[in-house]
Design a protein around this motif. Structure first.
Motif, PDB file in Angstrom:
ATOM      1  N   LYS A 137       0.959  -1.084  -0.104  1.00 49.41           N
ATOM      2  CA  LYS A 137      -0.062   0.046  -0.038  1.00 49.41           C
ATOM      3  C   LYS A 137       0.855   1.384  -0.050  1.00 49.41           C
TER       4      LYS A 137
ATOM      5  N   LYS B 203       1.642   0.876  -8.806  1.00 55.00           N
ATOM      6  CA  LYS B 203       1.922   0.308  -7.248  1.00 55.00           C
ATOM      7  C   LYS B 203       3.016  -0.498  -7.085  1.00 55.00           C
TER       8      LYS B 203
ATOM      9  N   GLU C  44       2.729   4.604  -4.679  1.00 51.70           N
ATOM     10  CA  GLU C  44       2.475   4.459  -5.890  1.00 51.70           C
ATOM     11  C   GLU C  44       3.282   5.689  -6.904  1.00 51.70           C
TER      12      GLU C  44
END
Ligand code: PHE
Length: 349
Positions: free
Chosen positions: A160, A169, A163
Motif C-alpha cells: 500500500k 503500485k 504509488e
C-alpha cells in the motif's frame, strides 16, 4: 647435621616413591622443599655450623636437594602417564559412534536445483529479478491494460505504501513473467544483436490458501528471444524438459489458451505418471496440467525495446511445487504440508 640431611633425603625419597597420584606428590614436594619444608629449614641452620665444616655440609645439602628434585621429576612423569592411560582405559574404542543428525535440502530446493540443471544443459542462463516489483513489470509491460479484468486472475498482493506515476503500485510478484521485460532491458543494454535464453526462478505470491494452493509458491519461467524463433522451438524445449524431468515415458501436449502477454497462448499438459495417459482418478483423461506458455506478444517485445519485426520469442511459466507433485505422483491431500516444517513429512525425501 650430616645425619639429619641424610635422614631428610631418605624420608623424602620413600614418600616420593609411595605417592599414588600427582596431588600427593605435590604435597610431598611442599613438605620437603616448600618455604617451611624440612630441607629448607635444615639449610637455614647451616649458618650455625662451625666455619670449618660449613663448606662440606653446604655441598651435601645441595646434593640432597638435587637428588630429591630429580626423584620428584621422575615420579611426576610416571604418575602423569598413568593418569593418561587410565583415561584411555575408560574409552571403549570398539563401541559404535553416535551419528550426528544430518539434514538435507528441502524438496522444493532439490527440485529447483534439478530444474536449473536441466535447462542449463541446453544453454539457459539462470537469472533473478525482484520478488517485490512494480505493477509495471508484473502487468502493464506485459500488455495488461489498466483495469483490465484479466488482472483479477492473478490474485495479487499490493503493497500500500507507495504509488509511482509511471510504474504504478508495488506488488509481491504474482508470477515470474515479471522478469520478462526486465530481462529484455538487460539484454538490450549495449548489445547490437539480441539473444535471450533466460531461466527465472522465484517466489511468487497470490491471495490463495487451500488444499492445492499456498500464498507463497515458486515458478520457473523460460524466455527465449532471437531471430526466427517459432512454436517448433517451444514444443522442442517442452518435450526436452518433460523427458528429462519426468522420464522418457511421459509425453506433452499444448492446447490453445489465453494470456495477455503471449500470442498465440497455450496451456501445456503432461501425461499422468500414474496411468501413463490411459486415464485414472488422479488426472483428466490421462493428462495433467503443467502450466502456461506461448509466443511473446509483440507489445511485450515493444515494452522491452525489442523490434518485433526482427525478433520473435517464446515463454513459459510453470509452478515448481506443481511439477514436483506431478513427478512424484504424490497424492498429497494438502499442498500446504510442504511449508509446515513437519520433519515426519520432510524426512521422506
Ligand atoms: N505467468 C503465467 C502464469 O502465472 C504463465 C505463463 C508464463 C504463460 C509465460 C505464458 C508465458 O499463469
Amino acid at each position: 647435621m650430616e645425619e639429619e640431611l641424610i635422614g631428610i633425603k631418605n624420608a623424602a625419597l620413600s614418600f616420593i616413591l609411595e605417592a599414588k597420584d600427582l596431588e600427593s606428590l605435590e604435597e610431598t614436594k611442599l613438605q620437603f622443599l616448600g618455604r617451611s619444608g624440612k630441607l629448607t629449614l635444615a639449610i637455614k641452620e647451616i649458618t650455625k655450623v662451625p666455619v670449618e665444616k660449613r663448606k662440606e655440609i653446604g655441598i651435601l645439602a645441595n646434593e640432597v636437594k638435587n637428588t630429591i628434585e630429580e626423584a620428584l621429576k621422575r615420579q611426576e612423569k610416571i604418575l602423569s602417564q598413568k593418569k593418561k592411560s587410565a583415561l584411555f582405559e575408560k574409552i571403549d574404542v570398539t563401541n559404535p559412534g553416535i551419528k550426528p543428525p544430518l539434514g538435507h535440502l528441502h524438496l522444493v530446493t532439490q527440485a529447483i536445483e534439478e530444474i536449473s540443471e536441466i535447462f542449463e544443459r541446453i544453454g539457459f542462463e539462470r537469472v533473478r529479478y525482484p520478488e517485490v516489483d512494480w505493477d509495471y513489470y508484473a502487468f502493464s509491460a506485459l500488455n495488461f491494460p489498466q483495469n483490465h479484468p484479466a488482472r483479477d486472475e492473478w490474485e495479487t498482493f499490493f503493497v500500500k505504501s507507495y504509488e509511482d506515476p509511471k510504474m504504478g503500485k508495488i506488488v509481491l510478484i504474482p508470477h515470474t513473467s515479471s522478469g520478462q521485460v526486465r530481462e529484455m532491458e538487460r539484454a538490450k543494454a549495449g548489445q547490437k544483436e539480441i539473444s535471450i535464453k533466460m531461466l527465472n526462478i522465484a517466489k511468487c505470491y497470490r491471495r490463495q490458501s487451500d488444499v492445492s494452493h499456498t500464498p507463497m509458491f515458486h515458478q520457473f519461467e523460460g524466455l527465449v528471444i532471437g531471430k526466427d524463433i517459432s512454436i517448433v522451438h517451444l514444443k522442442g524445449t517442452l518435450d526436452y524438459f518433460v523427458e528429462s524431468y519426468f522420464g522418457k515415458d511421459r509425453k506433452s501436449r499444448i492446447r490453445p489458451y489465453h494470456f495477455q502477454f503471449t500470442e498465440p497462448s497455450f496451456e501445456v499438459d503432461v501425461t499422468c505418471g500414474v496411468c501413463l495417459g490411459k486415464g485414472c482418478k488422479l488426472c483428466k483423461a490421462g493428462w495433467l496440467e503443467l502450466g502456461g506458455a506461448g509466443m511473446v506478444h509483440p507489445n511485450v517485445l515493444k515494452a522491452g525495446g525489442i523490434d518485433s519485426k526482427k525478433y520473435t520469442g517464446f515463454a513459459f511459466g510453470w509452478g515448481v511445487e506443481r511439477v514436483l507433485m506431478m513427478k512424484q505422483g504424490l497424492e498429497i491431500d494438502d499442498l500446504r504440508i510442504l511449508y509446515s516444517n513437519d520433519l515426519r513429512f520432510l524426512k521422506q525425501f
